[in-house]
Design a protein around this motif. Structure first.
Motif, PDB file in Angstrom:
ATOM      1  N   VAL A  92       0.842  -1.206   0.000  1.00  0.00           N
ATOM      2  CA  VAL A  92       0.000   0.000   0.000  1.00  0.00           C
ATOM      3  C   VAL A  92       0.872   1.249   0.000  1.00  0.00           C
ATOM      4  O   VAL A  92       0.610   2.210  -0.732  1.00  0.00           O
ATOM      5  CB  VAL A  92      -0.940   0.007   1.225  1.00  0.00           C
ATOM      6  CG1 VAL A  92      -1.630   1.363   1.383  1.00  0.00           C
ATOM      7  CG2 VAL A  92      -1.985  -1.102   1.094  1.00  0.00           C
ATOM      8  N   GLN A  93       1.932   1.232   0.788  1.00  0.00           N
ATOM      9  CA  GLN A  93       2.732   2.438   0.996  1.00  0.00           C
ATOM     10  C   GLN A  93       3.813   2.647  -0.063  1.00  0.00           C
ATOM     11  O   GLN A  93       4.338   3.753  -0.183  1.00  0.00           O
ATOM     12  CB  GLN A  93       3.388   2.388   2.379  1.00  0.00           C
ATOM     13  CG  GLN A  93       2.366   2.451   3.515  1.00  0.00           C
ATOM     14  CD  GLN A  93       3.016   2.387   4.880  1.00  0.00           C
ATOM     15  OE1 GLN A  93       3.932   1.588   5.103  1.00  0.00           O
ATOM     16  NE2 GLN A  93       2.555   3.209   5.794  1.00  0.00           N
ATOM     17  N   ASN A  94       4.144   1.610  -0.827  1.00  0.00           N
ATOM     18  CA  ASN A  94       5.203   1.730  -1.840  1.00  0.00           C
ATOM     19  C   ASN A  94       4.578   1.907  -3.223  1.00  0.00           C
ATOM     20  O   ASN A  94       4.111   0.949  -3.833  1.00  0.00           O
ATOM     21  CB  ASN A  94       6.094   0.487  -1.815  1.00  0.00           C
ATOM     22  CG  ASN A  94       7.338   0.651  -2.668  1.00  0.00           C
ATOM     23  OD1 ASN A  94       7.326   1.362  -3.666  1.00  0.00           O
ATOM     24  ND2 ASN A  94       8.416  -0.018  -2.286  1.00  0.00           N
ATOM     25  N   PRO A  95       4.570   3.132  -3.765  1.00  0.00           N
ATOM     26  CA  PRO A  95       3.841   3.406  -5.009  1.00  0.00           C
ATOM     27  C   PRO A  95       4.438   2.768  -6.257  1.00  0.00           C
ATOM     28  O   PRO A  95       3.785   2.750  -7.304  1.00  0.00           O
ATOM     29  CB  PRO A  95       3.882   4.933  -5.100  1.00  0.00           C
ATOM     30  CG  PRO A  95       5.101   5.325  -4.339  1.00  0.00           C
ATOM     31  CD  PRO A  95       5.212   4.334  -3.221  1.00  0.00           C
ATOM     32  N   PHE A  96       5.659   2.234  -6.165  1.00  0.00           N
ATOM     33  CA  PHE A  96       6.276   1.662  -7.365  1.00  0.00           C
ATOM     34  C   PHE A  96       6.082   0.152  -7.452  1.00  0.00           C
ATOM     35  O   PHE A  96       6.531  -0.485  -8.410  1.00  0.00           O
ATOM     36  CB  PHE A  96       7.764   2.013  -7.429  1.00  0.00           C
ATOM     37  CG  PHE A  96       8.274   2.151  -8.835  1.00  0.00           C
ATOM     38  CD1 PHE A  96       7.721   3.069  -9.712  1.00  0.00           C
ATOM     39  CD2 PHE A  96       9.327   1.354  -9.300  1.00  0.00           C
ATOM     40  CE1 PHE A  96       8.190   3.197 -11.016  1.00  0.00           C
ATOM     41  CE2 PHE A  96       9.797   1.476 -10.599  1.00  0.00           C
ATOM     42  CZ  PHE A  96       9.226   2.400 -11.457  1.00  0.00           C
ATOM     43  N   LEU A  97       5.401  -0.421  -6.490  1.00  0.00           N
ATOM     44  CA  LEU A  97       5.057  -1.839  -6.563  1.00  0.00           C
ATOM     45  C   LEU A  97       3.752  -1.971  -7.342  1.00  0.00           C
ATOM     46  O   LEU A  97       2.706  -1.499  -6.906  1.00  0.00           O
ATOM     47  CB  LEU A  97       4.900  -2.435  -5.163  1.00  0.00           C
ATOM     48  CG  LEU A  97       6.189  -2.792  -4.430  1.00  0.00           C
ATOM     49  CD1 LEU A  97       5.900  -3.192  -2.994  1.00  0.00           C
ATOM     50  CD2 LEU A  97       6.934  -3.906  -5.152  1.00  0.00           C
ATOM     51  N   ASN A  98       3.827  -2.646  -8.485  1.00  0.00           N
ATOM     52  CA  ASN A  98       2.646  -2.739  -9.337  1.00  0.00           C
ATOM     53  C   ASN A  98       2.800  -3.871 -10.343  1.00  0.00           C
ATOM     54  O   ASN A  98       3.891  -4.083 -10.892  1.00  0.00           O
ATOM     55  CB  ASN A  98       2.428  -1.414 -10.086  1.00  0.00           C
ATOM     56  CG  ASN A  98       1.069  -1.310 -10.724  1.00  0.00           C
ATOM     57  OD1 ASN A  98       0.148  -2.057 -10.397  1.00  0.00           O
ATOM     58  ND2 ASN A  98       0.909  -0.366 -11.640  1.00  0.00           N
ATOM     59  N   GLY A  99       1.727  -4.612 -10.572  1.00  0.00           N
ATOM     60  CA  GLY A  99       1.659  -5.561 -11.676  1.00  0.00           C
ATOM     61  C   GLY A  99       2.449  -6.840 -11.521  1.00  0.00           C
ATOM     62  O   GLY A  99       2.761  -7.501 -12.515  1.00  0.00           O
ATOM     63  N   THR A 100       2.771  -7.237 -10.286  1.00  0.00           N
ATOM     64  CA  THR A 100       3.552  -8.452 -10.120  1.00  0.00           C
ATOM     65  C   THR A 100       3.119  -9.198  -8.853  1.00  0.00           C
ATOM     66  O   THR A 100       2.257  -8.757  -8.120  1.00  0.00           O
ATOM     67  CB  THR A 100       5.063  -8.137 -10.062  1.00  0.00           C
ATOM     68  OG1 THR A 100       5.812  -9.343 -10.198  1.00  0.00           O
ATOM     69  CG2 THR A 100       5.445  -7.458  -8.758  1.00  0.00           C
ATOM     70  N   THR A 101       3.759 -10.348  -8.624  1.00  0.00           N
ATOM     71  CA  THR A 101       3.453 -11.193  -7.467  1.00  0.00           C
ATOM     72  C   THR A 101       4.709 -11.354  -6.620  1.00  0.00           C
ATOM     73  O   THR A 101       5.796 -11.606  -7.148  1.00  0.00           O
ATOM     74  CB  THR A 101       2.963 -12.578  -7.923  1.00  0.00           C
ATOM     75  OG1 THR A 101       1.758 -12.417  -8.670  1.00  0.00           O
ATOM     76  CG2 THR A 101       2.693 -13.483  -6.734  1.00  0.00           C
ATOM     77  N   ILE A 102       4.566 -11.207  -5.314  1.00  0.00           N
ATOM     78  CA  ILE A 102       5.687 -11.377  -4.384  1.00  0.00           C
ATOM     79  C   ILE A 102       5.487 -12.670  -3.602  1.00  0.00           C
ATOM     80  O   ILE A 102       4.454 -12.856  -2.951  1.00  0.00           O
ATOM     81  CB  ILE A 102       5.782 -10.201  -3.398  1.00  0.00           C
ATOM     82  CG1 ILE A 102       5.968  -8.881  -4.152  1.00  0.00           C
ATOM     83  CG2 ILE A 102       6.923 -10.428  -2.408  1.00  0.00           C
ATOM     84  CD1 ILE A 102       5.915  -7.658  -3.256  1.00  0.00           C
ATOM     85  N   ARG A 103       6.472 -13.569  -3.666  1.00  0.00           N
ATOM     86  CA  ARG A 103       6.448 -14.770  -2.834  1.00  0.00           C
ATOM     87  C   ARG A 103       6.861 -14.397  -1.421  1.00  0.00           C
ATOM     88  O   ARG A 103       7.843 -13.681  -1.205  1.00  0.00           O
ATOM     89  CB  ARG A 103       7.408 -15.838  -3.376  1.00  0.00           C
ATOM     90  CG  ARG A 103       6.884 -16.576  -4.590  1.00  0.00           C
ATOM     91  CD  ARG A 103       7.845 -17.689  -5.020  1.00  0.00           C
ATOM     92  NE  ARG A 103       7.916 -18.778  -4.058  1.00  0.00           N
ATOM     93  CZ  ARG A 103       7.717 -20.072  -4.355  1.00  0.00           C
ATOM     94  NH1 ARG A 103       7.400 -20.424  -5.591  1.00  0.00           N
ATOM     95  NH2 ARG A 103       7.830 -20.994  -3.429  1.00  0.00           N
ATOM     96  N   LEU A 104       6.115 -14.903  -0.455  1.00  0.00           N
ATOM     97  CA  LEU A 104       6.391 -14.665   0.959  1.00  0.00           C
ATOM     98  C   LEU A 104       6.452 -16.038   1.618  1.00  0.00           C
ATOM     99  O   LEU A 104       5.443 -16.580   2.054  1.00  0.00           O
ATOM    100  CB  LEU A 104       5.268 -13.813   1.561  1.00  0.00           C
ATOM    101  CG  LEU A 104       5.418 -13.380   3.014  1.00  0.00           C
ATOM    102  CD1 LEU A 104       6.617 -12.453   3.188  1.00  0.00           C
ATOM    103  CD2 LEU A 104       4.145 -12.700   3.498  1.00  0.00           C
ATOM    104  N   ASP A 105       7.668 -16.629   1.651  1.00  0.00           N
ATOM    105  CA  ASP A 105       7.712 -18.077   1.893  1.00  0.00           C
ATOM    106  C   ASP A 105       8.906 -18.616   2.660  1.00  0.00           C
ATOM    107  O   ASP A 105       9.042 -19.833   2.799  1.00  0.00           O
ATOM    108  CB  ASP A 105       7.620 -18.801   0.560  1.00  0.00           C
ATOM    109  CG  ASP A 105       8.744 -18.438  -0.403  1.00  0.00           C
ATOM    110  OD1 ASP A 105       9.780 -17.899   0.047  1.00  0.00           O
ATOM    111  OD2 ASP A 105       8.602 -18.692  -1.608  1.00  0.00           O
ATOM    112  N   GLY A 106       9.813 -17.759   3.158  1.00  0.00           N
ATOM    113  CA  GLY A 106      10.972 -18.288   3.875  1.00  0.00           C
ATOM    114  C   GLY A 106      11.864 -19.156   3.007  1.00  0.00           C
ATOM    115  O   GLY A 106      12.572 -20.034   3.509  1.00  0.00           O
ATOM    116  N   ALA A 107      11.834 -18.939   1.691  1.00  0.00           N
ATOM    117  CA  ALA A 107      12.631 -19.669   0.699  1.00  0.00           C
ATOM    118  C   ALA A 107      12.200 -21.118   0.496  1.00  0.00           C
ATOM    119  O   ALA A 107      12.947 -21.927  -0.037  1.00  0.00           O
ATOM    120  CB  ALA A 107      14.121 -19.620   1.030  1.00  0.00           C
TER     121      ALA A 107
END
Length: 254
Positions: A233-248
């Motif tokens: 929400v706070q980072n305006p340059f994050l757009n159009g992609t998927t972030i894995r949140l997984d501890g590798a």
């Protein structure tokens, strides 16, 4: 975009990742709408947050439209932030024992996870586009929930992986479409998290699953999903992609 005094709607927010996100947003000043199929739990979370609860089936287009109207009437404006956490995690082989097919599981999974996400995203974008733009030209952000299963789908997860893969695939074309309206679209792909779905597993099964996570060698906490949602929400340059949140972690075949 800042959370303070901003209206946010979170689906599936009566429990798990959605509830953690709703609570985290509210703690940072957001005015939160709790949208969930479970009316009693939604009301309980909303009461805790001093927010607004709406019992809605995300598969139902008319019900979602009505939910957005209710939220807009309560807060005096549509939400600028929408987070889609509503979903199911049913498992079944394509062809099971005794030649049992699983189209019913496939259909139900896609109706909730994919159609529900698309439905809410559509109604969100329609209304956010009509809001006045902020100083940087942004009007709002939509965050959808994918899963590491879209890349690492395990045996029996065909329906689930397909639904989450489609959510991932929607991010870029949706972000491109809504760019002219100043709306960002992102997806988070969580790995193995400590949610009600995981809590129901036997202790030995949970230990085996956790052993596959490189670092931290534990299940993810729901608040860590909420932290990432807040950052998006706070980072305006994050757009159009998927972030894995997984501890590798990379899920094994089974």
């Amino acid at each position: 975009m800042e959370l303070n005094n901003t209206i946010a709607l979170v689906t599936g927010s009566a429990s798990g990742l959605g509830a953690a996100t709703a609570k985290h947003f509210a703690a940072h000043g957001a005015r939160v709408a709790v949208l969930d199929f479970n009316e009693a739990q939604a009301n309980a979370v909303a009461e805790e947050l001093k927010g607004f609860a709406v019992a809605t089936d995300v598969r139902d287009e008319a019900a979602v439209a009505e939910a957005f109207e209710s939220v807009s009437n309560f807060f005096g404006s549509p939400p600028r932030i929408v987070v889609n956490c509503a979903g199911v995690g049913m498992a079944a082989r394509i062809v099971g024992r005794e030649d049992k097919l699983s189209f019913d599981v496939f259909e139900q999974t896609l109706r909730v996870n994919l159609f529900g996400t698309y439905n809410v995203m559509s109604h969100a974008a329609l209304r956010i586009a009509k809001l006045s733009s902020l100083e940087d030209g942004e009007r709002g952000v939509i965050i959808n929930t994918s899963s590491v299963a879209w890349e690492d789908g395990q045996l029996g997860q065909t329906a689930y992986a397909a639904s989450k893969g489609a959510i991932t695939a929607m991010s870029l074309p949706a972000a491109r479409e809504f760019a002219q309206s100043g709306i960002r679209v992102m997806a988070i792909a969580p790995g193995l998290f400590n949610t009600p779905m995981m809590e129901g597993l036997p202790e030995d099964v949970a230990a085996k699953i956790t052993a596959n996570i490189p670092f931290p060698a534990r299940l993810g906490e729901a608040n860590e999903f909420a932290l990432l949602a807040k950052h998006i929400v706070q980072n305006p340059f994050l757009n159009g992609t998927t972030i894995r949140l997984d501890g590798a972690v990379r899920l094994p075949p089974r």
